[in-house]
Scaffold this active site. Sequence first.
Site, short mmCIF file in Angstrom:
data_model
loop_
_atom_site.label_atom_id
_atom_site.label_comp_id
_atom_site.label_asym_id
_atom_site.label_seq_id
_atom_site.Cartn_x
_atom_site.Cartn_y
_atom_site.Cartn_z
N VAL A 11 0.83 -1.20 0.00
CA VAL A 11 0.00 0.00 0.00
C VAL A 11 0.87 1.25 0.00
CG1 VAL A 11 -1.70 1.32 1.33
CG2 VAL A 11 -1.96 -1.15 1.07
N ALA A 12 2.01 1.20 0.72
CA ALA A 12 2.90 2.34 0.77
C ALA A 12 3.46 2.68 -0.61
CB ALA A 12 4.05 2.07 1.75
N GLU A 24 -2.29 5.69 -4.14
CA GLU A 24 -3.73 5.50 -4.30
C GLU A 24 -4.42 6.72 -4.90
OE1 GLU A 24 -2.09 4.85 -1.56
OE2 GLU A 24 -2.36 2.72 -1.11
N ASP A 44 -4.58 21.36 -42.61
CA ASP A 44 -5.35 21.67 -43.81
C ASP A 44 -5.24 23.17 -44.07
OD1 ASP A 44 -7.03 21.24 -45.94
OD2 ASP A 44 -8.86 21.38 -44.76
N ASP A 76 -11.11 20.06 -41.50
CA ASP A 76 -12.53 20.30 -41.31
C ASP A 76 -13.40 19.48 -42.25
OD1 ASP A 76 -11.81 21.54 -43.63
OD2 ASP A 76 -12.71 23.49 -43.16
N ASP A 116 -10.60 14.84 -44.51
CA ASP A 116 -9.57 14.87 -43.48
C ASP A 116 -9.77 13.78 -42.43
OD1 ASP A 116 -8.30 17.24 -44.47
OD2 ASP A 116 -9.96 18.39 -43.64
N ASN A 173 6.10 8.44 -0.96
CA ASN A 173 6.07 6.98 -0.83
C ASN A 173 7.40 6.43 -0.32
OD1 ASN A 173 3.49 7.09 -1.74
ND2 ASN A 173 3.85 6.07 -3.69
N GLU A 209 7.43 6.79 3.25
CA GLU A 209 6.59 5.80 3.92
C GLU A 209 7.24 4.42 3.93
OE1 GLU A 209 2.58 8.08 2.23
OE2 GLU A 209 3.25 6.18 1.37
N ASP A 233 -2.00 14.32 0.62
CA ASP A 233 -1.24 14.46 -0.62
C ASP A 233 -2.08 14.87 -1.82
OD1 ASP A 233 1.13 13.95 0.55
OD2 ASP A 233 1.45 11.96 -0.34
#
Length: 958
Positions: free
Chosen positions: A310-311, A315, A357, A678, A682, A744, A747, A777
């Site tokens: 998880v660290a 997430e 174009d 356009d 194209d 991270n 952590e 964060d």
Amino acid sequence: MGTGIPVLTSGDGGRRPATPGGTHGPAVQTLPTGDVFTALNTSLRGLTSAEVAARRNRFGPNELPPAGRTGLWRDLAGQFTDLFAVVLLVASAITFLAYSLQDPHEAGTLQLAVAILGVVVLNAAIGFAQEYSAERTAQSLQAMVPHTCRVLRDGERQELPARDLVPGDVVVLEAGDAVSADCRLTEAHEVSVNNAALTGESDAVGRTGEPVAAGPVLQARNCVFMGTDVVAGSGKAVVFATGAATEFGRIFRLAAAAPRQKTPLQRQVALMARRVAGTALAIGAALFAVRLPTGQPFVETFVFALGVMVALVPEGLPATLSVSLAIGVRRMARRHALVKQLLAVEALGSTTVVCTDKTGTLTRAEMTVVQVWAGGVSHAVSGVGYAPVGEVADPGPGRELLHAAGLCCNARLVPPPGGTSRAVRPREIDAGGRLQSDREGWRVLGDTTEGALLVAAAKAGLDLAAEEAAAPRVAEYPFDSARKLMSTVHKTSDGYSAYVKGAPQELLARCTTIDWRGERQPLTDELRAAVTTANDKLASQGLRVLAAASRPLADSRAVRDEVESGLTFLGLAGMLDPPRPEVSDAVDACRRAGIRIVMVTGDHPLTAEAVARRVGIVRQPAPVVLTGTRLDTLDDDDLDALLAASGELLLCRVSPEHKMRVVTTLQRSGEVVAVTGDGANDAPALKHADIGVAMGASGTDVAREAAVMVLLDDSFASIAVAVRLGRSVYQNIRRFLVYVFSSNIGELVPIVAATFAGFPLVPITAVQILAIDLGSDVLPALALGAEPPEPDVMDRPPRSRRERLFSTAVMRRILFLGGIQALGVTAVFFWHIHASGIPYSDFTEDDPVYREAITMVQAGIVLSQFFNALAVRTDRQSVFRIGLLSNPWLIAAGCFGITLMAAISYLPPLQALFNTAPLDAADWAVLAGFGALLLSAEETRKWWLRRRRPTSAKGEGG
């Protein structure tokens, strides 16, 4: 249909039925007029109601098939297939599994599992909502294909919805009409059509009702096609193809078959997600293997490894990425650029080549007289477009020229709804005012060249409505391609006068006198040479040049040869389709940004080069001009070499297949290609490009469907703005990646250190990590995503397609900032543990010292991230120079994170949830000191970079 149904030869040399499901027979363009009705099983009176019903059941409605869209539920489910979403779903599943294995069950583990699952749902909802909103907006754009048409059925003229047309219908066409299906003309009275939507060529082309030789259908002069416009004349035609069987439909199918390319950011994010997932799994498994032999319980060891995973998984990053891109979407929307896919925002920032174009993209698609040459003197004409705003410099000498040319016109100048103008001809509105409300602004109903002459006459002070009332037209000799002239005869107070306009050399040969400096003089060889020189000078500027002449007549019954001989030459009018005024600055901005611009058009090479020079795409004396015919002779290696050359390049007279081949070749050489356009022609290239940019106001449905970005104001300048914002988005993504992943590291390192030090518990729990990633964060990361572009962002070269999102410089910066955080919080944790004097083996999760220690780790990361957010705002420049408070949202987000941390530390309900303890003032001061140390270290690093490489323009991390 019966046997003998005619077929048309397609542009690629193949054959297709003239009506869907028909059998092969002679090409319909080769048939005499009478045989066309027979071949298509219809008549001069049109189809009967019974025949219409039968054919509608057989051929279906006259409309393009709806785009293959996935359902809403499938679109939403697709948000969960992104690898980051998969990683988070796996993490949530593992957490649920850990909860089920625990005995007794711990509520915190369940809360963690639910929280991670909630993050996945939130990320998916944000991404789906953004893309759904943009897609629905795109669908609301007006369709190009006309909604109604005039048809003969049962011998009566009816106005019907265009979708009700069937093969065999006889349609009535007039100037200003849009063509609703592919038709063979059976009557054509000076009909000209604009095929720009199909071929990209802006010039009107004449049509005939006579049979022509077999060949490519788009070159058949007796056929008109869905999506094109009748600019002059009137006629009748028989429908031979509807809906998807039309040439318009053929291009639609070609565009639908082209695969959608992934943007560079999509590829980078996918690569990043794979590496993060692999790294998290590998480190988690390794630490599980190291910790399990030490005697720790299996489930606790498993939860410990889960905390490590998880660290390492950010997430909040998917939501942050989506919202950051959405900020870019909103910024572009304020500049009239609609982005249908979030990731397309960043793709423009990495663009290295823009294939643009010409007509309607670089130019206004409005012919404008810019020079009048009369009496030996050139007179500039100001103002652009069809609005009669501007003036002719010293209009006196050119007034007779514009008077004659204006009366010798069949076009009509239509004012905006409610507008009036002295330049509008008396018969400017069809019965019922049907065309008056089609769109706002001045318009020309008829040939655009004649419209430009009407506008120039108004600028010279002429009231053509009054002039025509005083000198009504009594005869007309229409333009034809053989003599290249048009003549009209008018009754005047002195008798009759003839006015003639056309190609300068053709008209000059029929003149015997000239209006020279206010006097009528014999047209000597010297004066003929002066006229020729003036014509060549105007033509060399890329102008379309028309001449005008006049003569008195004794009788209105004069034959054409008499009307068009013995003329007095009045002068020349030079006109062009003017570039949009903002295009030159946009082209300059793209050049400074290192972006190559290649014009890709169906127009004539000389016209293309003239426009390219005016807007700055071409500056060299001899650019490379490559036509579609020459392109067909080149193999892939030759084309690779030609496109790889650094010179200026114009691609002219090219087909949709040519455009797509050019885009594919550029991509194969490593370029990130943006394509603007356009027209329906194209669309294939728009879809195949890295990013397709369609015009919203003038673009076709097919082009808008194929593109991922639509310019609602049709302004090429929005391309340069989008590139600038796209580059800023990429910079900001790198900034919050540095910000998030350095956290991270802070952590992860304490967890790894505790493992190898033999400490039985984790220095920071998975619930605390989730609180940091989502609570502290995300908001600062979003604020970093809203940082405005740096001043020099358009003075840097585009990044390479092969450049990684996690470049070496970015990784160095992550390790540098994350390492400082990690050392600080790890030192604080073990200092607090050692200061207690309690052996490692005696610590439990409820121990007050342990709770204080893990609280200090969490608070240390939060405070360090506040200073980290300030540090990563700039790559090399000091944050103090741009101002600490210049991004107030970042300061507010950081303060919110610190406040949340304080609540986790002091509020009993949150203490119970996170297993934390209150910190005293000395603890906060120590942690703030570590944060200030991080900012000081980063400022020192930037100073060293500036001193070592003062002129470098490197990206994130220098």
